[in-house]
Scaffold this motif. Structure first.
Motif: not given
Length: 381
Positions: A1-4, A21-24, A32-36, A365-374
């Motif tokens: 089940m996908a996390q909300e 959501a894709s990262v999660v 557990a994480g946050q993005l702002s 964390a590697p996902e920062n590359q994707r999140l910052v670009l987005a």
């Protein structure tokens, strides 16, 4: 089940929610994480997920703490209280021992002082106390001739610059940060977490590498007396693992300025927004100061990391080191747990990311590359 996924994004930033959501979805079920993020004066991304997590939850952010510490130094330079080209020993005479008399504040902030640790190392209680660290390092011989090279002063740079702050103001760096930065802007980013806010803190969880990732870690061990081992205090018998550092109440309470801060993503992004005037109030730093701290001062082979790194003054040069699509002069800092925060003044962007479990291989964390670009792509659109 996908996390909300909880929280909001502004119109035009829907792709950032999708990327988060894709990262999660690719993480462990207990992620557990946050993005702002702020863009040109308004918060446009405010997302979180995970058990016991909301937008105000605080995580150990390790070296992202250095961004808060050195925003204090930048303010004191801007005030004229500190001079980047004065010798550290001008403010702190004891620092001159063992051939360090010519080291300037500029060189210290750029990780060029060669003072990455102590021969004898530190206990956890000693490392939690910036005054103890500073006193010990004042008598320490540098590990290379100051100014000739650079290397990441991972666990001690905040103690060294903090002692300069204390000598010139009579206040600790943490006190100046609280009074001039955190409290006035209501930031969820603490250098010294009050007992009353402890309920907001979620303990750091250890890295869980996959078998191939573990093989990579095993293939590149640190020798017990390398610069890296000394810089991360790993040469001390029975040293506490880095993962447990912010989980120590003594570290959180003292707000150890190199790696002892705790923050939410809101707090990280909000601090950088405040620094460059993206939070709806006057900027803490004037344009000339922003340009000074974001200008690359050390670039190339880092003697501690044994890799290409680049630093401004107390901050990482974020565009060169992590995200080459950002504007020249972007400045910020990442942390061993995976956190990252920065400002890109040219794009009018401030960013903050936190996560509870340490990501492989450490650092941002590697996902920062994707999140910052987005975020950056949405901001440009």
């Amino acid at each position: 089940m996908a996390q909300e996924i909880h929280g909001t994004v502004a119109e035009g930033f829907e792709a950032v929610r999708e990327e988060f959501a894709s990262v999660v979805a690719a993480e462990r079920p207990d992620y557990a994480g946050q993005l702002s993020a702020y863009v040109r004066g308004r918060r446009v991304v405010d997302l979180w997920t995970g058990a016991d997590t909301d937008g105000d939850t605080l995580f150990g952010v390790f070296s992202s703490s250095k961004g808060a510490a050195h925003l204090v130094v930048a303010l004191l330079v801007q005030d004229g209280t500190l001079d980047l080209d004065r010798e550290v020993a001008h403010y702190w005479p004891e620092f001159a021992a063992e051939g360090k008399s010519a080291v300037t504040l500029r060189e210290l902030l750029a990780h060029r002082a060669g003072l990455v640790g102590s021969d004898a190392g530190f206990t956890l209680d000693e490392l939690a106390d910036d005054r103890v660290v500073a006193e010990r390092l004042a008598a320490q011989r540098p590990f290379w001739r100051p100014g000739t090279a650079f290397g990441y002063h991972a666990l001690v740079i905040g103690a060294l610059t903090g002692e300069v702050v204390r000598r010139v103001t009579g206040r600790t760096l943490q006190e100046v940060y609280e009074e001039r930065i955190r409290a006035p802007h209501g930031l969820g980013f603490y250098l010294g977490l009050p007992e009353s806010e402890e309920h907001r803190y979620l303990s750091v969880q250890p890295m869980t590498p996959t078998p191939p990732e573990q093989a990579l870690l095993d293939a590149t061990p640190r020798g017990p007396h390398t610069l890296a081992s000394i810089a991360f205090n790993e040469h001390v018998p029975g040293a506490v693992p880095l993962v447990d550092f912010p989980n120590s109440r003594a570290v959180r309470a003292s707000g150890q300025a190199s790696a002892g801060g705790v923050a939410s993503a809101r707090g990280l992004a909000g601090m950088y927004a405040a620094a460059v005037g993206l939070g709806g109030r006057a900027a803490l730093l004037k344009p000339d100061t922003v340009a000074e701290v974001g200008q690359i001062h050390s670039v190339g082979y880092d003697l501690v990391a044994r890799a290409h790194k680049s630093y401004g003054l107390g901050f990482q040069a974020t565009a060169d080191m992590w995200h080459p699509f950002l504007g020249a002069g972007a400045f910020g800092h990442s942390g061993a747990g995976g956190s990252q925060g920065f400002a890109d003044p040219r794009a009018g962007l401030a960013y903050g990311y936190t996560r509870r479990r340490i990501a492989f291989p450490g650092g941002a964390a590697p996902e920062n590359q994707r999140l910052v670009l987005a975020v950056h792509s949405a901001a440009r659109s």
